[in-house]
Design a protein around this motif. Structure first.
Motif, PDB file in Angstrom:
ATOM      1  N   GLU A  84       0.906  -1.297  -0.142  1.00 61.62           N
ATOM      2  CA  GLU A  84      -0.008   0.013  -0.028  1.00 61.62           C
ATOM      3  C   GLU A  84       0.916   1.360   0.055  1.00 61.62           C
ATOM      4  O   GLU A  84       1.774   1.338   0.770  1.00 61.62           O
ATOM      5  CB  GLU A  84      -0.989  -0.099   1.403  1.00 61.62           C
ATOM      6  CG  GLU A  84      -2.124   0.911   1.328  1.00 61.62           C
ATOM      7  CD  GLU A  84      -2.961   0.871   2.593  1.00 61.62           C
ATOM      8  OE1 GLU A  84      -4.118   1.122   2.284  1.00 61.62           O
ATOM      9  OE2 GLU A  84      -2.427   0.377   3.618  1.00 61.62           O
ATOM     10  N   VAL A  86       2.009   4.581   0.955  1.00 60.60           N
ATOM     11  CA  VAL A  86       1.844   5.680   2.209  1.00 60.60           C
ATOM     12  C   VAL A  86       2.294   7.026   1.923  1.00 60.60           C
ATOM     13  O   VAL A  86       3.789   7.037   1.821  1.00 60.60           O
ATOM     14  CB  VAL A  86       2.229   4.904   3.664  1.00 60.60           C
ATOM     15  CG1 VAL A  86       1.919   5.789   4.781  1.00 60.60           C
ATOM     16  CG2 VAL A  86       1.612   3.381   3.769  1.00 60.60           C
ATOM     17  N   ARG A 119      -2.740   6.066   1.269  1.00 66.05           N
ATOM     18  CA  ARG A 119      -3.275   6.459   2.633  1.00 66.05           C
ATOM     19  C   ARG A 119      -2.149   7.425   3.188  1.00 66.05           C
ATOM     20  O   ARG A 119      -0.846   7.264   2.815  1.00 66.05           O
ATOM     21  CB  ARG A 119      -3.547   5.258   3.302  1.00 66.05           C
ATOM     22  CG  ARG A 119      -2.434   4.524   3.879  1.00 66.05           C
ATOM     23  CD  ARG A 119      -2.730   3.437   4.974  1.00 66.05           C
ATOM     24  NE  ARG A 119      -1.477   2.353   5.187  1.00 66.05           N
ATOM     25  CZ  ARG A 119      -0.773   2.852   6.141  1.00 66.05           C
ATOM     26  NH1 ARG A 119      -1.061   3.730   6.880  1.00 66.05           N
ATOM     27  NH2 ARG A 119       0.062   1.896   6.500  1.00 66.05           N
ATOM     28  N   GLU A 121      -0.171   9.463   6.526  1.00 65.79           N
ATOM     29  CA  GLU A 121       0.292   9.394   7.695  1.00 65.79           C
ATOM     30  C   GLU A 121       0.812  10.605   8.383  1.00 65.79           C
ATOM     31  O   GLU A 121       1.694  11.077   7.557  1.00 65.79           O
ATOM     32  CB  GLU A 121       1.176   8.212   8.066  1.00 65.79           C
ATOM     33  CG  GLU A 121       1.487   7.823   9.288  1.00 65.79           C
ATOM     34  CD  GLU A 121       2.430   6.518   9.402  1.00 65.79           C
ATOM     35  OE1 GLU A 121       2.034   5.303   9.535  1.00 65.79           O
ATOM     36  OE2 GLU A 121       3.631   6.805   9.097  1.00 65.79           O
ATOM     37  N   PRO A 132      -2.865   8.222  11.476  1.00 71.49           N
ATOM     38  CA  PRO A 132      -3.418   7.894  10.305  1.00 71.49           C
ATOM     39  C   PRO A 132      -4.443   8.736   9.549  1.00 71.49           C
ATOM     40  O   PRO A 132      -5.348   9.324  10.389  1.00 71.49           O
ATOM     41  CB  PRO A 132      -3.988   6.579  10.632  1.00 71.49           C
ATOM     42  CG  PRO A 132      -4.361   6.665  11.958  1.00 71.49           C
ATOM     43  CD  PRO A 132      -3.390   7.438  12.538  1.00 71.49           C
ATOM     44  N   GLN A 134      -7.244   9.364   6.418  1.00 71.60           N
ATOM     45  CA  GLN A 134      -7.592   8.758   5.352  1.00 71.60           C
ATOM     46  C   GLN A 134      -8.848   9.554   4.698  1.00 71.60           C
ATOM     47  O   GLN A 134      -9.372  10.439   5.053  1.00 71.60           O
ATOM     48  CB  GLN A 134      -8.656   7.416   5.598  1.00 71.60           C
ATOM     49  CG  GLN A 134      -9.054   6.250   4.599  1.00 71.60           C
ATOM     50  CD  GLN A 134      -7.705   5.630   3.875  1.00 71.60           C
ATOM     51  OE1 GLN A 134      -6.833   5.192   4.808  1.00 71.60           O
ATOM     52  NE2 GLN A 134      -7.719   5.487   2.483  1.00 71.60           N
TER      53      GLN A 134
END
Length: 179
Positions: A84, A86, A119, A121, A132, A134
């Motif tokens: 994924e 990030v 996503r 962070e 996190p 989103q």
């Protein structure tokens, strides 16, 4: 130039053209600063807070790829974790978590428009904390409204009037408002 925002008739990609993550960050802190930045008025480069921010940016998460620039965004770090993508934004403190969150959401939104899922962070190395982030429909709507308002601000002939906020004492632009 007039004060009212033009109706949004273009594509999403056209609507963010010329908008940066920094504009998003400051929109949630000081709208006058957005206008000053849009005019490429440079803040006090000797300001100790700017020095500390540059140091933190260079030293925190030194092993990860730094500042990935793409279109109107400069992402602090981009990594792949368990397949994924990030995107991380590094901040000195979580004091301005709303503006940091919206800045990171802007990066995720820009990637989404290019067909890239990621996503986010938020990282606060001095606090040894990660948060996190989103992108969802509600946040996307809020972000789109902020972009419209930023367009309105930068299209004004004069800056918004200064407003005294807690950020003023640490602002490298303070002389433009309070000198």
């Amino acid at each position: 130039m007039n004060d009212s925002a033009a109706p949004d008739t273009g594509s999403d990609a056209e609507s963010i053209q010329g908008i940066t993550g920094t504009f998003i960050w400051y929109y949630y802190i000081c709208k006058r600063e957005v206008w000053l930045m849009s005019r490429q008025i440079v803040p006090d480069q000797q300001d100790e807070n700017m020095d500390w921010g540059r140091f933190l940016h260079e030293q925190a998460y030194a092993r990860e790829k730094k500042e990935v620039a793409w279109e109107s965004v400069k992402m602090d770090t981009v990594t792949s974790k368990q397949g994924e993508l990030v995107v991380a934004e590094v901040k000195k403190t979580s004091s301005y978590i709303k503006s940091a969150t919206m800045q990171l959401l802007f990066y995720l939104y820009t990637l989404k428009m290019a067909g890239i899922d990621a996503r986010g962070e938020l990282r606060f190395p001095e606090e040894r904390r990660k948060e996190p982030v989103q992108l969802d429909d509600a946040r996307e709507g809020e972000l789109q409204e902020a972009i419209r308002q930023i367009r309105r601000i930068i299209n004004q002939d004069v800056p918004p009037k200064p407003e005294k906020i807690k950020f003023c004492g640490k602002c490298a632009y303070r002389e433009f408002c309070w000198a």
